[in-house]
Design a protein around this motif. Structure first.
Motif, PDB file in Angstrom:
ATOM      1  N   GLN B  49       0.815  -1.214   0.000  1.00 29.76           N
ATOM      2  CA  GLN B  49       0.000   0.000   0.000  1.00 29.76           C
ATOM      3  C   GLN B  49       0.851   1.269   0.000  1.00 29.76           C
ATOM      4  O   GLN B  49       0.812   2.063   0.949  1.00 29.76           O
ATOM      5  CB  GLN B  49      -0.948  -0.025   1.202  1.00 29.76           C
ATOM      6  CG  GLN B  49      -1.783  -1.294   1.196  1.00 29.76           C
ATOM      7  CD  GLN B  49      -2.654  -1.449   2.424  1.00 29.76           C
ATOM      8  OE1 GLN B  49      -3.860  -1.463   2.321  1.00 29.76           O
ATOM      9  NE2 GLN B  49      -2.031  -1.546   3.564  1.00 29.76           N
ATOM     10  N   PRO B  50       1.628   1.445  -1.057  1.00 29.75           N
ATOM     11  CA  PRO B  50       2.609   2.543  -1.069  1.00 29.75           C
ATOM     12  C   PRO B  50       1.971   3.940  -1.068  1.00 29.75           C
ATOM     13  O   PRO B  50       2.672   4.921  -0.808  1.00 29.75           O
ATOM     14  CB  PRO B  50       3.388   2.302  -2.373  1.00 29.75           C
ATOM     15  CG  PRO B  50       2.491   1.467  -3.220  1.00 29.75           C
ATOM     16  CD  PRO B  50       1.698   0.614  -2.275  1.00 29.75           C
ATOM     17  N   ASP B  51       0.653   4.002  -1.326  1.00 27.38           N
ATOM     18  CA  ASP B  51       0.018   5.322  -1.331  1.00 27.38           C
ATOM     19  C   ASP B  51      -0.335   5.803   0.074  1.00 27.38           C
ATOM     20  O   ASP B  51      -0.783   6.936   0.246  1.00 27.38           O
ATOM     21  CB  ASP B  51      -1.225   5.295  -2.230  1.00 27.38           C
ATOM     22  CG  ASP B  51      -2.155   4.136  -1.890  1.00 27.38           C
ATOM     23  OD1 ASP B  51      -1.654   3.101  -1.381  1.00 27.38           O
ATOM     24  OD2 ASP B  51      -3.365   4.252  -2.122  1.00 27.38           O
ATOM     25  N   LEU B  52      -0.152   4.944   1.091  1.00 29.43           N
ATOM     26  CA  LEU B  52      -0.511   5.326   2.464  1.00 29.43           C
ATOM     27  C   LEU B  52       0.724   5.732   3.260  1.00 29.43           C
ATOM     28  O   LEU B  52       1.741   5.034   3.230  1.00 29.43           O
ATOM     29  CB  LEU B  52      -1.184   4.147   3.186  1.00 29.43           C
ATOM     30  CG  LEU B  52      -2.510   3.624   2.634  1.00 29.43           C
ATOM     31  CD1 LEU B  52      -3.016   2.495   3.520  1.00 29.43           C
ATOM     32  CD2 LEU B  52      -3.537   4.745   2.560  1.00 29.43           C
ATOM     33  N   GLY B  53       0.590   6.835   3.982  1.00 28.24           N
ATOM     34  CA  GLY B  53       1.633   7.237   4.933  1.00 28.24           C
ATOM     35  C   GLY B  53       3.029   7.165   4.357  1.00 28.24           C
ATOM     36  O   GLY B  53       3.284   7.628   3.246  1.00 28.24           O
ATOM     37  N   ARG B  54       3.922   6.546   5.136  1.00 34.01           N
ATOM     38  CA  ARG B  54       5.301   6.379   4.673  1.00 34.01           C
ATOM     39  C   ARG B  54       5.572   4.937   4.247  1.00 34.01           C
ATOM     40  O   ARG B  54       6.680   4.429   4.392  1.00 34.01           O
ATOM     41  CB  ARG B  54       6.274   6.798   5.796  1.00 34.01           C
ATOM     42  CG  ARG B  54       6.404   8.305   5.955  1.00 34.01           C
ATOM     43  CD  ARG B  54       7.154   8.648   7.233  1.00 34.01           C
ATOM     44  NE  ARG B  54       6.312   8.506   8.409  1.00 34.01           N
ATOM     45  CZ  ARG B  54       6.761   8.231   9.648  1.00 34.01           C
ATOM     46  NH1 ARG B  54       8.048   8.046   9.848  1.00 34.01           N
ATOM     47  NH2 ARG B  54       5.930   8.126  10.656  1.00 34.01           N
ATOM     48  N   ASN B  55       4.530   4.269   3.748  1.00 26.17           N
ATOM     49  CA  ASN B  55       4.689   2.872   3.336  1.00 26.17           C
ATOM     50  C   ASN B  55       5.578   2.707   2.113  1.00 26.17           C
ATOM     51  O   ASN B  55       6.210   1.666   1.936  1.00 26.17           O
ATOM     52  CB  ASN B  55       3.327   2.258   2.997  1.00 26.17           C
ATOM     53  CG  ASN B  55       2.505   1.960   4.246  1.00 26.17           C
ATOM     54  OD1 ASN B  55       2.988   2.139   5.356  1.00 26.17           O
ATOM     55  ND2 ASN B  55       1.286   1.522   4.049  1.00 26.17           N
ATOM     56  N   ALA B  56       5.578   3.722   1.238  1.00 32.32           N
ATOM     57  CA  ALA B  56       6.242   3.551  -0.058  1.00 32.32           C
ATOM     58  C   ALA B  56       7.726   3.264   0.108  1.00 32.32           C
ATOM     59  O   ALA B  56       8.438   4.008   0.775  1.00 32.32           O
ATOM     60  CB  ALA B  56       6.031   4.795  -0.907  1.00 32.32           C
ATOM     61  N   LEU B  57       8.170   2.159  -0.489  1.00 37.29           N
ATOM     62  CA  LEU B  57       9.599   1.840  -0.502  1.00 37.29           C
ATOM     63  C   LEU B  57      10.210   2.218  -1.844  1.00 37.29           C
ATOM     64  O   LEU B  57      11.412   2.325  -1.978  1.00 37.29           O
ATOM     65  CB  LEU B  57       9.818   0.343  -0.244  1.00 37.29           C
ATOM     66  CG  LEU B  57       9.326  -0.173   1.116  1.00 37.29           C
ATOM     67  CD1 LEU B  57       9.500  -1.677   1.211  1.00 37.29           C
ATOM     68  CD2 LEU B  57      10.059   0.514   2.255  1.00 37.29           C
ATOM     69  N   VAL B  58       9.355   2.368  -2.846  1.00 35.87           N
ATOM     70  CA  VAL B  58       9.802   2.865  -4.148  1.00 35.87           C
ATOM     71  C   VAL B  58       8.826   3.960  -4.561  1.00 35.87           C
ATOM     72  O   VAL B  58       7.782   4.140  -3.945  1.00 35.87           O
ATOM     73  CB  VAL B  58       9.804   1.767  -5.236  1.00 35.87           C
ATOM     74  CG1 VAL B  58      10.824   0.705  -4.923  1.00 35.87           C
ATOM     75  CG2 VAL B  58       8.436   1.148  -5.395  1.00 35.87           C
ATOM     76  N   GLY B  59       9.181   4.684  -5.627  1.00 37.77           N
ATOM     77  CA  GLY B  59       8.328   5.765  -6.105  1.00 37.77           C
ATOM     78  C   GLY B  59       6.925   5.277  -6.395  1.00 37.77           C
ATOM     79  O   GLY B  59       6.710   4.120  -6.737  1.00 37.77           O
ATOM     80  N   THR B  60       5.962   6.149  -6.255  1.00 33.60           N
ATOM     81  CA  THR B  60       4.571   5.761  -6.507  1.00 33.60           C
ATOM     82  C   THR B  60       4.074   6.371  -7.807  1.00 33.60           C
ATOM     83  O   THR B  60       2.884   6.543  -8.018  1.00 33.60           O
ATOM     84  CB  THR B  60       3.661   6.218  -5.361  1.00 33.60           C
ATOM     85  OG1 THR B  60       3.916   7.610  -5.130  1.00 33.60           O
ATOM     86  CG2 THR B  60       3.934   5.452  -4.101  1.00 33.60           C
TER      87      THR B  60
END
Lengths: 142, 410
Positions: B49-60
């Motif tokens: 769920q990279p769109d939430l909070g600081r979840n993104a590990l790579v670019g979204t």
């Protein structure tokens, strides 16, 4: 135009589209810390296969079969190939390469991987030998 | 200009098996396998769920993996998708090697480029082979904890996958007609009927040898040998993905010992006894005022028990019975009963994964727990004592251990 390019405009356009997307992804990857290593590993993957892995197994096979293709070649090729494949894919566990990290994160250690790989290899060779014995006794042309 | 000696000369190539039909077979098998591997890989990206909070590990900035909420059922969903990613990838490895073997004379064609079309095609194939080799190498090394590549695995693996998908798509545009032609002219399965004695060269194609040796194996024999390699790799690893008694069968799986593996120890996460002792308090915020709960107070709240599977990105999984406070109950106590988002933070002092943000559907699922017990005992320190998150279908590392605070957002 078609004769000069060597294919259809669809060929050209689909390649340009794919190359643009790939170039975008590569540019993203090259912005990472250690991008030189990313580049080296991308090129290294091709070199590893085309200049090392393929020449090695193909040369071994040719040397082994140089005189005359032996009827029993495949009884050796298959177990050796499977054993080598297991080593290729699981080299880090078999040779304990990631063990320090694994122990740090999991609190456990790796035991017996090299031994199990050797045992499985031994079983493969024995099974191929037994199969050869059975088939050659029963008079099959293999 | 004459071709250099060796593999650049057509008479170098001796195998009577190479040809468009054999390449089509390996290519078709590889396409099926790699489709599963690529889809489950991008699904894993979505599951974080990279769109939430600081979840993104790579670019979204690629939109296609974040347009849906990652579901909470079945609880083994992520264990399944990631188990497929790793194990189907292993199965694909011998097929990849066989496919490359079947077309390798093309690497040495002379002259290397005859037309601009061929040049651009060869460039795309170079990208395809490089990205595929890169993905297999880094994936295998990462699941075995040998971080010898010394770059960020998640980001590099992700962007290499984008290169792979682009290069594969255009490869299919060019080669599917070639494969179909081979199937039409020789039949899809008909050549499999030929034993060694009936094995002949294919009639035409640019990988067909000019002066072949006599065959030493039939085509079906070669395909079966590749299958044996795939099967061996699958048996060597799959048990750690399935769990249970099969785990010990997986003779080379990195996570074959113990029924309940620890992803990261308390020591590794720098969790001390003092942090989780009598002074431990869970901070709930997001409502009108912050609430602090001791472990006793947590045990005094409504408890629920659920058997849920925890799946790791590395492809192993474990199924356990968890007991703890439902997240819906904690949302109610915090004063945000219909939370749309939940930020979970660990007591762990550092690390990207010391925090994770959960979506509204995950907080709302009655099986999502702040677990205090697993099986018949309280959590061990390595498994997240005093309290850890367990949400069905969530990637393993997002089930935060040693939870220190929960921040609910409307």
């Amino acid at each position: 135009m078609k004769a000069r390019y060597g294919s259809s405009p669809l060929h050209l356009l689909s390649h340009l589209a794919a190359l643009a997307l790939a170039a975008w992804a590569l540019l993203q990857a090259l912005q990472l810390g250690g991008w030189e290593r990313v580049a080296i590993w991308l090129i290294g993957a091709v070199v590893l296969h085309d200049a090392l892995l393929w020449p090695a197994y193909t040369t071994l096979d040719r040397l082994a079969l140089r005189r005359k293709p032996a009827g029993w070649a495949n009884y050796v090729r298959v177990p050796v190939g499977v054993s080598a494949l297991l080593l290729l894919a699981f080299f880090p566990v078999i040779c304990g390469k990631g063990e320090a990290t694994y122990s740090r994160v999991s609190g456990e250690s790796w035991e017996g991987y090299a031994g199990r790989w050797l045992m499985v290899s031994a079983v493969l060779f024995l099974a191929a030998g037994a199969l050869y014995l059975v088939r050659s006794r029963s008079g099959s042309s293999n | 200009m004459n071709a250099p000696p060796g593999p650049f000369r057509p008479e170098f190539w001796k195998s009577p098996l190479r040809g468009p039909w054999l390449t089509a077979v390996f290519g078709s098998l590889l396409l099926g396998l790699m489709t599963v591997v690529a889809l489950t890989g991008f699904l894993s990206h979505a599951a974080y769920q990279p769109d939430l909070g600081r979840n993104a590990l790579v670019g979204t900035d690629l939109p296609f993996t974040t347009f849906f909420d990652w579901p909470t059922g079945p609880s083994w969903l992520y264990a399944l998708t990631q188990g497929l990613h790793v194990n189907v990838g292993l199965v694909a490895l011998p097929v990849l090697l066989a496919k490359l073997w079947s077309v390798i004379p093309r690497l040495f064609q002379w002259p290397p480029v005859r037309t601009p079309a061929e040049g651009i095609e060869r460039l795309s194939i170079a990208l395809l082979v490089a990205s595929t080799g890169f993905l297999f190498a880094t994936g295998l090394l990462n699941m075995q904890y040998w971080y010898v590549f010394r770059f960020d695995f998640v980001q590099a693996h992700y962007y290499a996958a984008v290169v792979f998908v682009a290069a594969l798509a255009v490869h299919l545009v060019v080669k599917v007609p070639v494969a179909l032609r081979a199937y039409r002219s020789r039949g899809v399965l008909a050549p499999l009927r030929d034993g060694l004695a009936e094995t002949r060269q294919e009639s035409d194609g640019d990988t067909v040898a000019l002066r072949p040796d006599a065959p030493t194996v039939s085509r079906r024999g070669l395909i079966a040998a590749v299958g044996a390699g795939s099967f061996a790799l699958l048996v060597a690893n799959a048990g750690q993905s399935v769990g249970g008694p099969l785990r010990s069968v997986a003779f080379l799986a990195p996570r074959r010992s113990g029924g309940f593996p620890v992803n990261k120890t308390a020591e590794g996460a720098r969790i001390t006894q003092a942090m989780v002792g009598a002074d431990y308090r869970l901070a709930l915020s997001g409502g009108a005022e912050e609430v602090e709960l001791s472990l006793e107070e947590l045990l005094g709240l409504r408890q629920a028990t659920h058997t849920l599977t925890l799946g790791c990105v590395e492809g192993w999984s474990t199924r356990q019975t968890w007991t703890g406070v439902p997240l819906t109950e904690l949302a109610r106590v915090a004063g945000v009963p219909d939370a749309g988002e939940l930020l979970v933070e660990s007591l762990q002092p550092a690390g990207v994964l010391r925090q994770a943000t959960l979506a509204g559907n995950q907080v709302a699922d009655s099986r999502s727990l702040l677990a205090l017990r697993v099986g018949d005992a309280e959590l061990t320190l390595d498994h997240g004592y005093p309290a850890r998150i367990i949400v069905p279908g969530l990637p393993g590392v997002h089930n935060t251990k040693w939870v220190g605070s929960l921040t609910f957002r409307a």
